[in-house]
Motif scaffolding. Structure first.
Motif, mmCIF file in Angstrom:
data_model
loop_
_atom_site.group_PDB
_atom_site.id
_atom_site.type_symbol
_atom_site.label_atom_id
_atom_site.label_comp_id
_atom_site.label_asym_id
_atom_site.label_seq_id
_atom_site.Cartn_x
_atom_site.Cartn_y
_atom_site.Cartn_z
ATOM 1 N N LEU A 42 7.282 -3.430 5.465
ATOM 2 C CA LEU A 42 7.629 -4.570 6.242
ATOM 3 C C LEU A 42 8.463 -5.587 6.468
ATOM 4 O O LEU A 42 8.662 -6.599 7.096
ATOM 5 C CB LEU A 42 7.029 -3.964 7.922
ATOM 6 C CG LEU A 42 6.703 -2.276 8.317
ATOM 7 C CD1 LEU A 42 6.190 -3.185 9.782
ATOM 8 C CD2 LEU A 42 7.900 -2.544 8.853
ATOM 9 N N GLY A 43 8.170 -6.494 5.266
ATOM 10 C CA GLY A 43 8.244 -7.580 4.726
ATOM 11 C C GLY A 43 7.476 -8.704 4.890
ATOM 12 O O GLY A 43 7.757 -10.348 5.689
ATOM 13 N N ILE A 44 6.005 -8.484 5.392
ATOM 14 C CA ILE A 44 5.340 -9.296 6.014
ATOM 15 C C ILE A 44 4.353 -9.660 4.714
ATOM 16 O O ILE A 44 3.767 -8.792 3.789
ATOM 17 C CB ILE A 44 4.769 -8.667 6.912
ATOM 18 C CG1 ILE A 44 5.243 -8.014 8.129
ATOM 19 C CG2 ILE A 44 3.455 -9.618 7.571
ATOM 20 C CD1 ILE A 44 4.997 -7.367 8.787
ATOM 21 N N ASP A 45 4.391 -10.941 5.121
ATOM 22 C CA ASP A 45 3.178 -11.678 2.859
ATOM 23 C C ASP A 45 2.200 -10.986 3.639
ATOM 24 O O ASP A 45 1.756 -11.005 4.512
ATOM 25 C CB ASP A 45 3.743 -13.264 3.295
ATOM 26 C CG ASP A 45 5.097 -12.934 2.995
ATOM 27 O OD1 ASP A 45 5.958 -12.784 2.629
ATOM 28 O OD2 ASP A 45 5.344 -14.825 3.201
ATOM 29 N N VAL A 46 1.658 -10.732 2.798
ATOM 30 C CA VAL A 46 0.474 -10.808 2.007
ATOM 31 C C VAL A 46 -0.623 -11.434 2.086
ATOM 32 O O VAL A 46 -0.309 -12.215 0.249
ATOM 33 C CB VAL A 46 -0.363 -9.268 2.147
ATOM 34 C CG1 VAL A 46 -1.413 -8.888 1.410
ATOM 35 C CG2 VAL A 46 0.667 -8.111 2.780
ATOM 36 N N ALA A 47 -2.028 -11.917 2.232
ATOM 37 C CA ALA A 47 -2.374 -13.205 1.507
ATOM 38 C C ALA A 47 -3.896 -12.463 0.742
ATOM 39 O O ALA A 47 -4.349 -10.899 1.761
ATOM 40 C CB ALA A 47 -3.014 -13.976 2.600
ATOM 41 N N LEU A 48 -3.630 -11.365 -0.119
ATOM 42 C CA LEU A 48 -4.733 -10.376 -0.544
ATOM 43 C C LEU A 48 -6.002 -10.763 -1.147
ATOM 44 O O LEU A 48 -6.076 -11.552 -2.542
ATOM 45 C CB LEU A 48 -3.751 -10.061 -1.875
ATOM 46 C CG LEU A 48 -3.988 -8.708 -2.403
ATOM 47 C CD1 LEU A 48 -3.851 -7.412 -1.488
ATOM 48 C CD2 LEU A 48 -3.098 -7.539 -3.621
ATOM 49 N N ALA A 49 -7.179 -9.783 -0.595
ATOM 50 C CA ALA A 49 -8.130 -10.185 -1.652
ATOM 51 C C ALA A 49 -8.305 -9.075 -2.079
ATOM 52 O O ALA A 49 -8.908 -8.536 -3.275
ATOM 53 C CB ALA A 49 -9.350 -10.393 -0.716
ATOM 54 N N ASN A 108 4.443 -8.686 16.058
ATOM 55 C CA ASN A 108 5.100 -9.901 15.775
ATOM 56 C C ASN A 108 4.406 -11.066 14.058
ATOM 57 O O ASN A 108 4.207 -11.933 14.220
ATOM 58 C CB ASN A 108 6.141 -10.911 16.563
ATOM 59 C CG ASN A 108 7.269 -11.515 16.352
ATOM 60 O OD1 ASN A 108 7.517 -11.488 15.013
ATOM 61 N ND2 ASN A 108 7.371 -12.651 16.305
ATOM 62 N N LEU A 109 4.173 -10.033 13.327
ATOM 63 C CA LEU A 109 2.800 -10.838 12.642
ATOM 64 C C LEU A 109 4.047 -11.560 11.175
ATOM 65 O O LEU A 109 5.132 -12.050 10.558
ATOM 66 C CB LEU A 109 2.416 -10.113 11.498
ATOM 67 C CG LEU A 109 1.197 -9.007 12.493
ATOM 68 C CD1 LEU A 109 1.001 -7.745 11.009
ATOM 69 C CD2 LEU A 109 0.143 -10.094 12.737
ATOM 70 N N ASP A 110 3.099 -13.290 10.924
ATOM 71 C CA ASP A 110 3.242 -13.281 9.758
ATOM 72 C C ASP A 110 2.771 -13.578 8.564
ATOM 73 O O ASP A 110 2.979 -13.208 7.503
ATOM 74 C CB ASP A 110 3.479 -15.323 10.030
ATOM 75 C CG ASP A 110 4.414 -15.824 11.249
ATOM 76 O OD1 ASP A 110 5.561 -15.048 10.890
ATOM 77 O OD2 ASP A 110 3.079 -15.590 12.294
ATOM 78 N N LEU A 111 1.448 -12.573 8.736
ATOM 79 C CA LEU A 111 0.782 -12.642 7.809
ATOM 80 C C LEU A 111 -0.298 -11.683 7.793
ATOM 81 O O LEU A 111 -1.326 -11.548 8.900
ATOM 82 C CB LEU A 111 0.113 -13.832 7.052
ATOM 83 C CG LEU A 111 -0.574 -13.763 5.851
ATOM 84 C CD1 LEU A 111 -0.295 -14.197 4.505
ATOM 85 C CD2 LEU A 111 -2.072 -15.902 6.375
#
Ligand code: NDP
Ligand code: MG
Length: 384
Positions: free
Chosen positions: A115-122, A92-95
């Motif tokens: 899956l519609g999960i937000d990504v903090a992208l490096a 159940n991820l948020d990020l």
């Protein structure tokens, strides 16, 4: 709100700094998944400290060791990323924080976005190689990308709801350690010299890319996709102090810049806490100590990688994937001392010249193109 996070590439430079940010904000995040490749010792230490539900490991030997070491803990160890979508859903991820290096980091990011999960992208390769596919998925699922790359985080923070009035982007570059070398001296550069970056401390691959300016080229492609700005309006500018992290130019003559010490934990934290901005105990910028901020034009004769990236970006379609794959191999060959520093742009250019672009493609096709470019790059090197 407490965020459940997955940190992919937790053993790397960005991964470790992300955990430092999490240590600063212990009550705000729960680390559900960590992942690594060959650095078993570090991954094991992280698993014992953060007690995630899952440890994903992509290297078979590392997997065997971790499975044994963690057998008495309620931590599941998984080999490879095949099941990653299932794991994401289970915890159940948020990020998701995408901090694996190279094209290897793309599938796990795409799976989160699907899956519609937000990504903090490096992992900039995700955007460079698969920018069109990323956009298609985001349109479908609404998942957001919050940039971690310092330049893109700077731009993201300077876009204050006036996106329509943006006239251009200025992406700053330290210029790397070889800014003042002559062309002759550049030919003699060794991996040891290239790994010694003047302002940022980063993983090996991106440090070499900073020295060739390919990193700036990849970032221009990344900015084009993230912020919908035409290549003609994105410029790189050398700024040796690495204090201004990038700028947004507006049509009314305003230029908004983001300043700070060269410390990746700042953009990492913003991506993690977004849309909130939180305090931290990290060192802060004192402009009176810095005194001078310089800005210079990049020398594209000495550093051809920048223009190769513009060319690949403007051609578009499968060409940025070819640029990225050929560059990954060329950097590997340079690190092994099989080629010289100035052979990196030469190899990349030759592979690009051989590529016939494909206009309709899915991710599987991109993987084929990536594989072709890697093989081609090695073949050209063998003929050198
Ligand atoms: P590092 O080389 O320090 O770390 C890479 C991470 O990816 C490690 O956790 C490594 O595991 C893992 N990894 C390597 N190969 C594989 C693979 N084949 N499959 C799965 N995992 C793998 O890189 P950085 O942290 O410097 O960079 C990560 C990403 O962030 C890159 O895309 C880079 O361009 C981007 N970036 C980095 C910045 C920086 O300051 N470092 C700044 C801006 C962007 P292990 O170590 O266990 O082998
Ligand atoms: Mg950067």
């Amino acid at each position: 709100m407490v965020k459940n996070i997955a940190l992919l590439g937790s053993t790397g430079s960005i991964g470790v700094q992300t955990l430092e940010v999490i240590d600063e904000h212990k009550d705000d995040f729960i680390v559900k998944i960590i992942s690594g490749h060959k650095n078993v010792q570090r991954l094991l230490e992280q698993a014992l400290k953060y007690k995630p539900e899952y440890v994903i490991v992509t290297h078979e030997k590392s997997y065997e060791i971790l499975k044994k070491e963690l057998s008495t803990f309620p931590i599941k160890v998984i080999l490879g990323e095949k099941e990653i979508a299932k794991v994401y859903q289970e915890v159940n991820l948020d990020l998701v924080i995408g901090a694996i290096s190279g094209a290897a980091g793309i599938p796990s990011v795409l799976a989160a976005l699907e899956l519609g999960i937000d990504v903090a992208l490096a992992n900039k390769e995700t955007i460079v190689v698969a920018g069109n596919i990323v956009k298609r998925i985001q349109k479908k699922t609404g998942a957001k990308i919050i940039p971690v790359d310092s330049e893109h985080s700077a731009i993201f923070q300077c876009l204050t709801g006036h996106e329509k009035a943006v006239s251009g982007l200025l992406i700053t570059a330290s210029g790397g350690p070889f800014r003042n070398l002559s062309p002759d001296e550049l030919h003699k550069v060794t991996p040891e010299m290239a790994l010694n970056h003047p302002t940022w401390s980063m993983g090996n691959k991106i440090t070499i890319d900073s020295a060739t300016l390919m990193n700036k080229g990849l970032e221009i492609i990344e900015a084009h996709f993230l912020f919908n700005v035409a290549y003609e309006n994105i410029n790189a500018i050398i700024h040796p102090q690495s204090i201004v992290h990038s700028m947004v130019l507006y049509g009314d003559g305003s230029v908004l810049a983001h300043l700070g010490l060269p410390d990746m934990r700042v953009p990492i934290q913003y991506a993690l806490t977004y849309p909130e901005r939180k305090n931290n105990s990290f060192p802060k910028l004192d402009l009176l100590k810095i005194k001078e901020l310089e800005f210079l034009k990049p020398d594209t004769e000495k550093f051809p990688c920048l223009n190769l990236a513009y060319r690949a970006g403007k051609i578009g379609y499968t060409m940025p994937a070819v640029l990225n794959a050929a560059n990954e191999i060329a950097v590997e060959l340079f690190m092994q001392k099989d080629i010289g520093f100035m052979d990196i742009p030469k190899l990349v250019e030759e592979v690009m010249q051989k590529h016939e672009i494909v206009k309709e493609f899915d991710f599987k096709d991109l993987l084929e193109v990536d594989k072709w470019a890697r093989i081609e790059c090695k073949k050209i090197k063998d003929r050198m």
